[in-house]
Design a protein around this motif. Structure first.
Motif, PDB file in Angstrom:
ATOM      1  N   PHE A   1     -14.935 -17.567   9.989  1.00 46.96           N
ATOM      2  CA  PHE A   1     -13.858 -16.604  10.264  1.00 46.96           C
ATOM      3  C   PHE A   1     -13.620 -15.688   9.065  1.00 46.96           C
ATOM      4  CE2 PHE A   1     -11.547 -20.324   8.589  1.00 46.96           C
ATOM      5  CZ  PHE A   1     -10.662 -19.747   7.684  1.00 46.96           C
ATOM      6  N   PHE A   2     -12.825 -14.670   9.329  1.00 42.92           N
ATOM      7  CA  PHE A   2     -12.450 -13.701   8.298  1.00 42.92           C
ATOM      8  C   PHE A   2     -10.965 -13.830   8.028  1.00 42.92           C
ATOM      9  CE2 PHE A   2     -16.278 -12.021  10.063  1.00 42.92           C
ATOM     10  CZ  PHE A   2     -16.862 -11.214   9.092  1.00 42.92           C
ATOM     11  N   ILE A   3     -10.582 -13.511   6.814  1.00 44.24           N
ATOM     12  CA  ILE A   3      -9.149 -13.376   6.533  1.00 44.24           C
ATOM     13  C   ILE A   3      -8.950 -12.164   5.634  1.00 44.24           C
ATOM     14  CG2 ILE A   3      -9.283 -15.114   4.666  1.00 44.24           C
ATOM     15  CD1 ILE A   3      -6.260 -15.709   5.465  1.00 44.24           C
ATOM     16  N   SER A   4      -8.110 -11.281   6.098  1.00 42.73           N
ATOM     17  CA  SER A   4      -7.846 -10.074   5.318  1.00 42.73           C
ATOM     18  C   SER A   4      -6.606 -10.298   4.468  1.00 42.73           C
ATOM     19  CB  SER A   4      -7.653  -8.877   6.252  1.00 42.73           C
ATOM     20  OG  SER A   4      -7.759  -7.681   5.513  1.00 42.73           O
ATOM     21  N   VAL A   5      -6.766 -10.112   3.178  1.00 48.58           N
ATOM     22  CA  VAL A   5      -5.647 -10.331   2.258  1.00 48.58           C
ATOM     23  C   VAL A   5      -5.193  -8.977   1.717  1.00 48.58           C
ATOM     24  CG1 VAL A   5      -4.908 -11.409   0.106  1.00 48.58           C
ATOM     25  CG2 VAL A   5      -6.468 -12.618   1.648  1.00 48.58           C
ATOM     26  N   GLU A   6      -3.960  -8.639   1.968  1.00 48.31           N
ATOM     27  CA  GLU A   6      -3.467  -7.301   1.615  1.00 48.31           C
ATOM     28  C   GLU A   6      -2.030  -7.389   1.129  1.00 48.31           C
ATOM     29  OE1 GLU A   6      -4.203  -4.598   4.994  1.00 48.31           O
ATOM     30  OE2 GLU A   6      -5.611  -6.071   5.769  1.00 48.31           O
ATOM     31  N   MET A   7      -1.593  -6.346   0.451  1.00 45.90           N
ATOM     32  CA  MET A   7      -0.194  -6.254   0.052  1.00 45.90           C
ATOM     33  C   MET A   7       0.529  -5.304   0.996  1.00 45.90           C
ATOM     34  SD  MET A   7      -0.747  -6.445  -4.007  1.00 45.90           S
ATOM     35  CE  MET A   7       0.634  -5.425  -4.408  1.00 45.90           C
ATOM     36  N   ASN A   8       0.586  -5.730   2.248  1.00 43.85           N
ATOM     37  CA  ASN A   8       1.272  -4.965   3.291  1.00 43.85           C
ATOM     38  C   ASN A   8       1.439  -5.890   4.485  1.00 43.85           C
ATOM     39  OD1 ASN A   8      -1.170  -4.957   4.848  1.00 43.85           O
ATOM     40  ND2 ASN A   8      -1.899  -3.239   3.608  1.00 43.85           N
ATOM     41  N   ALA A   9       1.899  -5.337   5.610  1.00 41.75           N
ATOM     42  CA  ALA A   9       2.178  -6.188   6.770  1.00 41.75           C
ATOM     43  C   ALA A   9       0.959  -6.366   7.667  1.00 41.75           C
ATOM     44  CB  ALA A   9       3.340  -5.597   7.563  1.00 41.75           C
ATOM     45  N   GLY A  10      -0.189  -5.879   7.217  1.00 44.70           N
ATOM     46  CA  GLY A  10      -1.400  -6.038   8.027  1.00 44.70           C
ATOM     47  C   GLY A  10      -1.943  -4.708   8.478  1.00 44.70           C
TER      48      GLY A  10
ATOM     49  N   LYS B   1     -16.097 -13.043  15.554  1.00 44.99           N
ATOM     50  CA  LYS B   1     -15.444 -14.181  14.899  1.00 44.99           C
ATOM     51  C   LYS B   1     -13.945 -13.885  14.878  1.00 44.99           C
ATOM     52  CE  LYS B   1     -19.349 -15.999  14.147  1.00 44.99           C
ATOM     53  NZ  LYS B   1     -20.315 -15.706  13.121  1.00 44.99           N
ATOM     54  N   SER B   2     -13.146 -14.898  14.608  1.00 38.25           N
ATOM     55  CA  SER B   2     -11.713 -14.605  14.536  1.00 38.25           C
ATOM     56  C   SER B   2     -11.379 -13.973  13.175  1.00 38.25           C
ATOM     57  CB  SER B   2     -10.879 -15.863  14.769  1.00 38.25           C
ATOM     58  OG  SER B   2     -11.304 -16.873  13.897  1.00 38.25           O
ATOM     59  N   VAL B   3     -10.347 -13.156  13.188  1.00 40.34           N
ATOM     60  CA  VAL B   3      -9.935 -12.437  11.973  1.00 40.34           C
ATOM     61  C   VAL B   3      -8.465 -12.758  11.718  1.00 40.34           C
ATOM     62  CG1 VAL B   3      -9.626 -10.187  10.891  1.00 40.34           C
ATOM     63  CG2 VAL B   3     -11.580 -10.565  12.410  1.00 40.34           C
ATOM     64  N   HIS B   4      -8.198 -13.346  10.568  1.00 40.63           N
ATOM     65  CA  HIS B   4      -6.813 -13.690  10.216  1.00 40.63           C
ATOM     66  C   HIS B   4      -6.290 -12.721   9.165  1.00 40.63           C
ATOM     67  CE1 HIS B   4      -7.243 -17.363  12.476  1.00 40.63           C
ATOM     68  NE2 HIS B   4      -8.378 -17.609  11.822  1.00 40.63           N
TER      69      HIS B   4
END
Ligand code: TPP
Ligand code: SF4
Ligand code: SF4
Ligand code: SF4
Lengths: 75, 253, 355
Positions: free
Chosen positions: C302-311, C325-328
């Motif tokens: 899976f993927f996970i996007s890490v950001e300094m915002n609400a997505g 794949k799933s993306v978190h």
């Protein structure tokens, strides 16, 4: 009286606003109310040629630069 | 040409042959014509860059044979600043309506004047929003009816019409301010001289030059071109007097 | 000769602009970006660029339009609220095809927000931002060095494509000090035959406009712009990968957070987790294909996007992964920088939830 000047008015360039007619000091211009150009507008013309004194009032006032002015050359 | 006659006036070279879209009798056209006469007479076409606004004159670049940029509504003074700062030897003018220069763009106008930006404002004050269909402008006269002041401009609600020449004359770095009109051949000749003077002062880098045209809008004033001249004389000039508001001190030549 | 210095991100950006042949800068003070204009003001006497503190960001962007249109190499910098004010102007610049460089040293919003660093202007930067169909090139530096490198690159790309290009940075990178290699200054010689420099007899007049009143011509103009954007997508996508070859879990992250994500990858790997990092360097154009390819690898869970915002970027990641794949998502807002530990915890939770 010998003619001092004359003007040429572009039929298609004229929008018939009448400002030249209004400001000609010798009243030699008129709006042709019988005919229109391709835009459907009456156009101004030199109605009384021999009265033109080439003062350029009409060409100065004409918004659309439709008027060309000629002056009699000194003999 | 008839024999024995000489040509004494023809359409200026730099005014393209394209038919201008302005309504019959509109001073936007007259201003374009006179502006290009001045450009031709001063021989500055190669170094002139103009900025046109959003308003009826948004298509000015279709008629003027000089390089031009089209600015966003109200921002012509900022755009002209950008051009002039990077090309200080060009002759730059902004061409703006009253909504453009004195409502949405007031900040840019005043700050450019305060900095003494060395370009020429050509300000067409017709007291109304022409392009968008006759709404009230910052320069609409008290009591004057427009589509957004259908009962006449009420100063209690919206203040009094702005006098831009009077305002910008206050700035030290503004060099030349004149209000002109095209209602008579005599005034038209004065207007031409004013624009020429403004460009000459700009070329001497003496500061901001500001020409206000007390203009007309026969279409949105809902009158004939002839009647628009009467409105100017009877209503506009008493509130917006013509004349020089500021000029550089005379130097001995 | 390369010069090495310890510099603040904003100052390095200003110095890089000078060394890239900056001819005019217009800007308006706003924290955490003001060091750029302050630095340029200090250095001004040594060079001959135009420097003007404008009356507003609205004025600044339109001054940029004018001077860029007159052929100059021009830049402005601002922070979030100021960049919002510039959007109308950027739309005009994009349509009139004037090369200009912008930097948004992002702070947290919405509204007046906070002066702390944030990545909450991602959507604004990458989806056009102003009105109409347009895009601008968006480069994301994650170090002071990249403030310098991307500045030069932004000028080059802006000229190459006659388009606005920007650095999407943030308050932390703008403010932090790091060692930086400064490139040799270049002498900039513009070649811009379209610029409004005065009509000479050998050419037609130059007009810069975004007005196309007829629907047909407006559509034509749009097609020209879209064609250009296709070229940019084809040629200018940039990204970075870290330990993705055998990775089972891919962190996607841009700018400041990509550095924290990198640390997370290392810590995770020490604990035996096969983590990898995918960092877009251009977020427009977005590295869609590269991500899609990674998503297709069998070992990737899976993927996970890490950001300094609400997505925000996570939406582009999802579009790229396209259901493979799933993306978190994990994000902090308001100027809070996430730590590797909290990211790792979230990854562990997701992994547990998955099984
Ligand atoms: C940001 C923005 N707001 C509003 C408009 C709509 N608009 C176009 S022209 C105009 C006013 C024009 O009036 P003026 O400046 O007096 O020029 P005129 O048309 O009378 O010559 C307005 C409100 C716009 N184009 N952009
Ligand atoms: S030149 Fe003078 S006299 Fe002749 S037509 Fe024009 S305004 Fe009349
Ligand atoms: S002033 Fe010009 S446009 Fe108006 S009527 Fe005379 S020639 Fe025609
Ligand atoms: S609407 Fe008014 S300002 Fe506009 S072209 Fe017509 S007369 Fe002139």
């Amino acid at each position: 009286m010998p003619q001092k000047g004359y003007v040429e008015i572009s039929v298609e360039g004229c929008k018939g606003c009448n400002l030249c007619v209004l400001h000609c000091p010798t009243n030699c211009l008129a709006l042709n109310t019988k005919d229109t150009n391709s835009y459907g507008l009456h156009y101004a013309y030199l109605a009384e040629e021999d009265k033109c004194i080439a003062c350029m009032n009409c060409s100065v006032i004409c918004p659309d630069a439709a008027i060309t002015v000629y002056k009699k050359m000194a003999a | 040409m008839k024999e024995g006659y000489e040509l004494i006036y023809k359409r200026p070279e730099s005014l393209l042959q394209t038919r201008m879209h302005y309504c019959p009798g509109c001073f936007h056209s007259t201003t374009h014509k006179i502006l290009m006469e001045v450009v031709d007479e001063l021989g500055i076409k190669e170094k002139t860059v103009g900025v046109c606004p959003v308003g009826c004159s948004v298509f000015a670049y279709d008629y003027l044979d000089v390089d031009m940029q089209e600015a966003a509504h109200g921002r012509a003074a900022a755009v002209a600043t950008g051009i002039k700062r990077i090309l200080p030897d060009r002759v730059v003018f902004s061409y703006q309506g009253d909504g453009d220069l004195a409502a949405i763009g007031t900040a840019e106008t005043l700050h450019a004047c305060n900095r003494g930006e060395n370009f020429t404002f050509i300000f067409i004050n017709n007291g109304i929003y022409g392009m968008t269909g006759g709404q009230m402008a910052p320069t609409t006269l008290e009591g004057q009816k427009t589509s957004t002041s259908p009962y006449g401009r009420d100063p209690e609600k919206v203040g009094l019409p702005l006098k831009m020449c009077e305002i910008v004359s206050q700035f030290k770095r503004v060099a030349f301010v004149q209000r002109v009109s095209f209602n008579t051949p005599a005034n038209a000749r004065k207007a031409k001289k004013a624009i020429k003077t403004a460009f000459e002062i700009q070329m001497k880098k003496l500061g901001t030059t500001f020409i206000e045209v007390a203009s007309n809008c026969p279409s949105q004033w809902k009158c004939t071109p002839e009647e628009s001249l009467d409105w100017l004389t009877n209503h506009v000039f008493p509130y917006y007097p013509l004349g020089v508001f500021k000029e550089p001190p005379k130097t001995k030549e | 000769m390369v010069e090495t210095k310890l510099m603040k991100g904003n100052e390095a950006l200003a110095e890089a602009a000078i060394r890239s042949g900056l001819q005019a800068y217009f800007g308006y003070p706003i924290t955490p970006q003001s060091e750029v204009i302050e630095y340029l003001a200090r250095e001004e006497p040594k060079y001959n660029y135009v420097l003007l503190q404008a009356e507003s960001e609205v004025a600044a962007v339109n001054m940029l339009y004018g001077s860029g249109g007159a052929g100059g190499r021009v830049m402005t910098t601002t922070s979030s609220p100021g960049f919002s004010l510039m959007q109308e102007g950027i739309s005009y610049i994009a349509c009139a095809e004037i090369p200009c460089v912008f930097a948004n040293i992002v702070r947290g919003g919405p509204g007046l927000g906070t002066i702390q660093p944030s990545q909450s202007d991602y959507n604004q930067a990458t989806k056009g931002g102003g009105h109409g169909d347009y895009n601008i090139i968006v480069l994301v530096p994650n170090s002071v060095q990249e403030m310098v490198d991307h500045c030069r690159l932004a000028f080059e790309l802006a000229d190459k494509y006659r388009t606005p290009a920007m650095l999407l940075s943030d308050g932390a990178i703008g403010q932090m000090m790091e060692k930086v290699n400064l490139p040799e200054p270049i002498e900039y010689k513009p070649n811009k035959p379209w610029a409004t420099t005065g009509k000479t007899p050998d050419r037609e007049r130059n007009i810069l406009t975004s007005l196309y009143i007829k629907s047909e011509t407006m559509e034509e103009k749009n097609k020209i712009l879209q064609e250009k954007y296709k070229q940019i997508i084809a040629n200018e996508i940039r990204f970075d990968e870290y330990k993705t070859d055998d990775a089972e879990i891919i962190i996607t992250s841009f700018g400041l957070t990509s550095r924290i994500a990198k640390k997370t990858v290392d810590i995770g790997r020490e604990e035996g987790m096969k983590l990898g990092l995918f960092r877009p360097i251009t977020v427009w154009p977005f590295p869609t294909k590269a991500l899609a390819e990674i998503a297709s690898r069998p070992q990737v869970k899976f993927f996970i996007s890490v950001e300094m915002n609400a997505g925000q970027m996570v939406e582009d990641v999802k579009l790229a992964v396209c259901g493979q794949k799933s993306v978190h998502f994990y994000g902090r807002m308001g100027g809070i920088v996430p730590t590797p530990d909290e990211i790792l915890d979230v990854i562990k939770e997701k992994e547990a939830g998955r099984d």
